[in-house]
Design a protein around this motif. Structure first.
Motif, short mmCIF file in Angstrom:
data_model
loop_
_atom_site.label_atom_id
_atom_site.label_comp_id
_atom_site.label_asym_id
_atom_site.label_seq_id
_atom_site.Cartn_x
_atom_site.Cartn_y
_atom_site.Cartn_z
N MET A 131 -24.71 -38.10 -28.60
CA MET A 131 -23.14 -38.67 -28.67
C MET A 131 -22.40 -37.61 -29.43
N SER A 132 -21.07 -37.22 -28.90
CA SER A 132 -20.30 -36.65 -29.73
C SER A 132 -19.79 -37.40 -30.80
N LEU A 133 -18.74 -36.72 -31.72
CA LEU A 133 -18.10 -37.58 -32.81
C LEU A 133 -17.32 -38.61 -32.27
N ILE A 134 -16.58 -38.48 -31.27
CA ILE A 134 -15.80 -39.39 -30.70
C ILE A 134 -16.49 -40.67 -29.95
N ASP A 135 -17.61 -40.24 -29.35
CA ASP A 135 -18.44 -41.29 -28.84
C ASP A 135 -18.92 -42.23 -30.01
N LYS A 136 -19.37 -41.67 -30.99
CA LYS A 136 -19.79 -42.24 -32.06
C LYS A 136 -18.62 -43.22 -32.92
N LEU A 137 -17.71 -42.63 -33.09
CA LEU A 137 -16.33 -43.39 -33.76
C LEU A 137 -16.02 -44.68 -32.63
N ASN A 138 -16.27 -44.47 -31.08
CA ASN A 138 -15.91 -45.17 -30.22
C ASN A 138 -17.00 -46.44 -30.51
N TRP A 139 -18.20 -46.02 -30.54
CA TRP A 139 -19.41 -46.76 -30.78
C TRP A 139 -19.31 -47.77 -31.85
N ARG A 140 -18.80 -47.51 -32.79
CA ARG A 140 -18.66 -48.14 -34.16
C ARG A 140 -17.33 -49.23 -33.99
N TYR A 141 -17.73 -50.42 -34.79
CA TYR A 141 -16.71 -51.52 -34.47
C TYR A 141 -16.75 -52.13 -35.74
N ALA A 142 -15.73 -52.95 -36.08
CA ALA A 142 -16.04 -53.79 -37.44
C ALA A 142 -16.84 -55.13 -36.85
N THR A 143 -18.17 -54.95 -37.17
CA THR A 143 -19.08 -55.87 -36.77
C THR A 143 -18.77 -57.23 -37.32
N LYS A 144 -18.89 -58.18 -36.42
CA LYS A 144 -18.63 -59.63 -36.85
C LYS A 144 -19.76 -60.37 -37.23
N LYS A 145 -20.73 -60.24 -36.45
CA LYS A 145 -22.08 -60.72 -36.16
C LYS A 145 -23.26 -59.84 -36.30
N PHE A 146 -23.83 -59.87 -37.56
CA PHE A 146 -25.08 -59.03 -37.92
C PHE A 146 -26.43 -59.74 -37.43
N ASP A 147 -27.34 -58.73 -37.04
CA ASP A 147 -28.85 -59.33 -36.84
C ASP A 147 -29.45 -59.37 -38.27
N HIS A 148 -29.43 -60.55 -38.84
CA HIS A 148 -29.96 -60.85 -40.09
C HIS A 148 -31.33 -60.26 -40.24
N THR A 149 -32.39 -60.19 -39.03
CA THR A 149 -33.82 -59.66 -39.07
C THR A 149 -33.69 -58.23 -39.20
N LYS A 150 -32.66 -57.48 -39.08
CA LYS A 150 -32.92 -55.95 -39.09
C LYS A 150 -32.10 -55.27 -40.34
N LYS A 151 -33.06 -54.86 -40.86
CA LYS A 151 -32.70 -54.14 -42.30
C LYS A 151 -32.69 -52.40 -42.37
N LEU A 152 -31.78 -51.79 -43.00
CA LEU A 152 -31.69 -50.52 -43.08
C LEU A 152 -33.14 -50.18 -43.66
N SER A 153 -33.77 -49.06 -43.29
CA SER A 153 -35.01 -48.64 -44.10
C SER A 153 -33.99 -48.08 -45.46
N PRO A 154 -35.12 -47.80 -46.25
CA PRO A 154 -34.69 -47.12 -47.64
C PRO A 154 -34.08 -45.77 -47.15
N ALA A 155 -34.63 -45.09 -46.36
CA ALA A 155 -34.20 -43.59 -46.25
C ALA A 155 -32.77 -43.45 -45.58
#
Ligand SMILES: Cc1cc2nc3c(=O)[nH]c(=O)nc-3n(C[C@H](O)[C@H](O)[C@H](O)COP(=O)(O)O)c2cc1C
Length: 209
Positions: A1-25
Motif C-alpha cells: 500500500m502507498s502512503l495515501i492508501d494507508k491514510l485512506n485505510w485508517r479511520y477513527a475507529t469506533k468499534k474495536f475487536d476486544h479480542t485482538k491485542k497489539l503484540s509487544p513488538a
C-alpha cells in the motif's frame, strides 16, 4: 500500500475487536515512533501514558461519555502535558542535550537562555497551551505511524480532562491530560470503516502562492 492508501485505510475507529491485542513488538514500534515526534525547542513537555489496566479503563470510559473504544481497544494512550515548565525543567533538558551530544554545557548556555526567556514570558495558561500543541503533534505522529503499521486508532477529545487527571493521579505527577487515542484492531462490523472519507475539496484546502 502507498502512503495515501494507508491514510485512506485508517479511520477513527469506533468499534474495536476486544479480542485482538497489539503484540509487544507492535506496541514498542508505535511508541518508538511517538517518542521521535518533534517538539518546539525539543522540550517534549508532555508524557505518554499507556493504560492497559481494565478497572482503570472502566472508570475512564465513564469520564469519556461511555465511549466503548476506551475499554475495547488494545491500549489507551494518554498524552498529558507537563504543568511544571520552569527553569529547572529547561536545565534538565539542556543537561540531557549536552550529555547526548557530548557538547560542553557552556556551549549550550545561549540556547538555554533563549528558551528560558521565551518560556518566562508566558503565563501558566499559555505554557500549558504551548505544551498541549506539542502533545497534538505527537498525536498526529501516532495516528500516521499506526496507519503505516496497520494498527487501528481513534483520536479522542470527547472526555472530561479533570476527571481523567483525578482517576490517573496526574496532578500529583505534574501532568494534565491533553488528548487521548485508543489503539488496537477494528471490529469486522464497525460500519464506519466502510464509509467514504469526508475531506474538503483540495482546491478549498490548499493555497499555492
Ligand atoms: C483531536 C481529535 C479528537 C477526536 N475526538 C473523537 C472522540 O472523542 N470520539 C470519536 O469517536 N472520534 C473522535 N475523533 C475522530 C474524528 O471525528 C475523525 O477523525 C474525523 O471525523 C475524520 O474522520 P477519519 O479520522 O475517520 O478520517 C477525534 C479526532 C481528532 C483529530
Amino acid at each position: 500500500m502507498s502512503l495515501i492508501d494507508k491514510l485512506n485505510w485508517r479511520y477513527a475507529t469506533k468499534k474495536f475487536d476486544h479480542t485482538k491485542k497489539l503484540s509487544p513488538a507492535q506496541l514498542d514500534e508505535l511508541l518508538k515512533a511517538v517518542h521521535l515526534s518533534p517538539s518546539s525547542a525539543g522540550l517534549q513537555s508532555y508524557k505518554v501514558i499507556v493504560v492497559e489496566d481494565h478497572a482503570t479503563r472502566e472508570k475512564l470510559r465513564e469520564a469519556a461519555n461511555g465511549q466503548s473504544q476506551i475499554t475495547d481497544a488494545s491500549q489507551l494512550i494518554i498524552l498529558a502535558s507537563e504543568t511544571n515548565l520552569d527553569e529547572a525543567y529547561v536545565k534538565n533538558y539542556i543537561d540531557h542535550v549536552a550529555k547526548t551530544r557530548q557538547i560542553g554545557r557552556e556551549n549550550l548556555e545561549g540556547f538555554e537562555q533563549m528558551i528560558n526567556s521565551n518560556v518566562s514570558k508566558l503565563t501558566e495558561e499559555q505554557k500549558l497551551n504551548w505544551s498541549n500543541k506539542q502533545a497534538y503533534i505527537a498525536l498526529g505522529v501516532l495516528l500516521t505511524s499506526a496507519a503505516e503499521l496497520g494498527i487501528d486508532a481513534c483520536p479522542m477529545e470527547g472526555f472530561n480532562a479533570a476527571k481523567f487527571d483525578e482517576i490517573l493521579g496526574l496532578k500529583e505527577k505534574g501532568l494534565s491530560t491533553t488528548v487521548i487515542a485508543t489503539i488496537g484492531f477494528r471490529s469486522e462490523d464497525d460500519g464506519y470503516s466502510k464509509l467514504a472519507k469526508v475531506r474538503k475539496p483540495e482546491e478549498e484546502m490548499f493555497i499555492h502562492i
